[in-house]
Design a protein around this motif. Structure first.
Motif, short mmCIF file in Angstrom:
data_model
loop_
_atom_site.label_atom_id
_atom_site.label_comp_id
_atom_site.label_asym_id
_atom_site.label_seq_id
_atom_site.Cartn_x
_atom_site.Cartn_y
_atom_site.Cartn_z
N ASP A 104 11.30 -3.62 11.08
CA ASP A 104 11.88 -2.49 10.36
C ASP A 104 10.87 -1.69 9.57
OD1 ASP A 104 14.36 -3.39 11.27
OD2 ASP A 104 14.65 -4.66 9.52
N GLU A 105 9.65 -2.17 9.46
CA GLU A 105 8.65 -1.50 8.63
C GLU A 105 7.61 -0.84 9.54
OE1 GLU A 105 7.24 -4.54 6.01
OE2 GLU A 105 9.22 -4.92 5.20
N CYS A 106 6.38 -0.92 9.17
CA CYS A 106 5.29 -0.35 9.96
C CYS A 106 4.82 -1.31 11.03
CB CYS A 106 4.12 0.02 9.05
SG CYS A 106 4.53 1.25 7.82
N GLY A 107 5.62 -2.31 11.29
CA GLY A 107 5.29 -3.27 12.32
C GLY A 107 4.14 -4.18 11.96
N LEU A 108 3.55 -4.72 12.97
CA LEU A 108 2.48 -5.68 12.79
C LEU A 108 1.18 -5.03 12.32
CD1 LEU A 108 3.24 -7.78 15.96
CD2 LEU A 108 3.59 -8.49 13.59
N GLU A 109 1.12 -3.71 12.36
CA GLU A 109 -0.08 -3.00 11.92
C GLU A 109 -0.07 -2.70 10.42
OE1 GLU A 109 -0.71 0.40 14.42
OE2 GLU A 109 -0.69 -0.83 16.23
N ARG A 110 1.02 -3.05 9.74
CA ARG A 110 1.13 -2.80 8.30
C ARG A 110 -0.04 -3.47 7.58
NH1 ARG A 110 3.55 -5.86 4.05
NH2 ARG A 110 4.54 -7.26 5.54
N ILE A 111 -0.62 -2.77 6.64
CA ILE A 111 -1.73 -3.31 5.85
C ILE A 111 -1.16 -4.08 4.66
CG2 ILE A 111 -3.79 -2.78 4.49
CD1 ILE A 111 -4.06 -2.28 7.55
N VAL A 112 -1.62 -5.30 4.52
CA VAL A 112 -1.20 -6.19 3.44
C VAL A 112 -2.33 -6.29 2.43
CG1 VAL A 112 -0.51 -8.57 2.88
CG2 VAL A 112 0.27 -7.51 5.03
N SER A 113 -1.98 -6.20 1.15
CA SER A 113 -2.95 -6.39 0.07
C SER A 113 -2.92 -7.85 -0.35
CB SER A 113 -2.60 -5.50 -1.12
OG SER A 113 -2.71 -4.15 -0.76
N VAL A 114 -4.04 -8.53 -0.16
CA VAL A 114 -4.16 -9.95 -0.50
C VAL A 114 -4.97 -10.04 -1.79
CG1 VAL A 114 -4.92 -12.22 0.28
CG2 VAL A 114 -4.10 -10.53 1.96
N HIS A 115 -4.32 -10.44 -2.85
CA HIS A 115 -4.98 -10.53 -4.16
C HIS A 115 -5.79 -11.82 -4.22
CE1 HIS A 115 -2.90 -7.10 -6.09
NE2 HIS A 115 -2.15 -7.26 -5.03
N ARG A 116 -7.11 -11.66 -4.31
CA ARG A 116 -8.02 -12.81 -4.28
C ARG A 116 -8.73 -13.00 -5.61
NH1 ARG A 116 -8.51 -15.43 0.27
NH2 ARG A 116 -7.81 -14.50 2.20
N GLY A 117 -8.09 -12.59 -6.68
CA GLY A 117 -8.70 -12.74 -8.00
C GLY A 117 -9.52 -11.52 -8.36
N ALA A 118 -10.81 -11.56 -8.11
CA ALA A 118 -11.72 -10.48 -8.48
C ALA A 118 -11.65 -9.29 -7.52
CB ALA A 118 -13.15 -11.00 -8.56
N ARG A 119 -11.01 -9.47 -6.38
CA ARG A 119 -10.95 -8.38 -5.41
C ARG A 119 -9.62 -8.42 -4.66
NH1 ARG A 119 -12.01 -9.81 0.03
NH2 ARG A 119 -12.60 -12.00 0.24
N ILE A 120 -9.31 -7.32 -4.03
CA ILE A 120 -8.12 -7.23 -3.18
C ILE A 120 -8.58 -6.99 -1.76
CG2 ILE A 120 -5.99 -5.98 -2.68
CD1 ILE A 120 -5.78 -5.33 -5.65
N GLN A 121 -8.18 -7.89 -0.89
CA GLN A 121 -8.51 -7.78 0.54
C GLN A 121 -7.38 -7.02 1.21
OE1 GLN A 121 -8.87 -11.63 2.39
NE2 GLN A 121 -8.50 -10.81 4.43
#
Length: 188
Positions: A104-121
């Motif tokens: 229902d969203e942007c599919g499998l290509e959706r960009i996910v923000s992964v919070h890794r502490g000092a940075r966001i991947q």
């Protein structure tokens, strides 16, 4: 072909495989559950808790959360196998919901923000899903080997969804509220 089908199948496989493995672990004494064993993590409890906390980290990110490294603040949040089984099932169902929502969203290509502490991947959803599936399979294999050294025989985890073997998983699927058609996105 439905591009979500393999991801959906793998998400359901995680639920099913974790159910099988943790059900076997629930037959262990607490002493066997926490006993020192050879593996990347020192016990069944530590290994299987690791799967849970890493699932929390990634699933939260895939849901749009910002939990980040707080996910592993407690490296063994579940002291017993039944407690871990319940928590892992909740997490596995959240992972299934993430995959289903990709339709229902942007599919499998959706960009996910992964919070890794000092940075966001920033990573594509499909890549994170594949990473998480591989992570679970890897550590379930270690736990399976550890279980081989206990009083409880490890369950078979190397099967997938052969049509001709549906009857072999029917009881477990029923216990989990699953259907063959649902796993493959065919309704039901």
């Amino acid at each position: 072909m439905d591009e979500l089908r393999p991801y959906r199948a793998m998400a359901f496989n995680n639920l099913w495989a974790n159910h099988r493995l943790l059900r076997s672990c629930m037959a262990l004494s607490q002493a066997e559950w926490v006993a020192s064993r050879t593996g990347f993590f020192p016990s069944l409890r530590a290994t299987l808790n690791h799967i849970l906390i890493i699932d929390r980290f990634y699933v939260d990110a895939m849901e749009g959360g910002t939990l980040g490294p707080a996910a592993w603040a407690d490296r063994e949040p579940c002291a017993t196998a039944p407690e871990l089984a319940a928590a892992q099932e909740v997490m596995d169902r959240r992972l299934i919901a993430v995959v289903e929502a990709a339709a229902d969203e942007c599919g499998l290509e959706r960009i996910v923000s992964v919070h890794r502490g000092a940075r966001i991947q920033h990573e594509r959803l499909d890549r994170l899903l594949l990473h998480l599936f591989q992570h679970q399979i890897h550590h379930r294999g270690q736990a399976h080997a550890m279980l081989s050294g206990t009083s409880v025989a490890p369950p078979q985890l190397d099967e997938f969804y052969s049509v001709g073997e549906a009857e072999l998983r029917a009881d477990e699927f029923a216990a989990l509220g699953l259907s063959e058609a649902g796993v493959w996105g065919e309704g039901g």
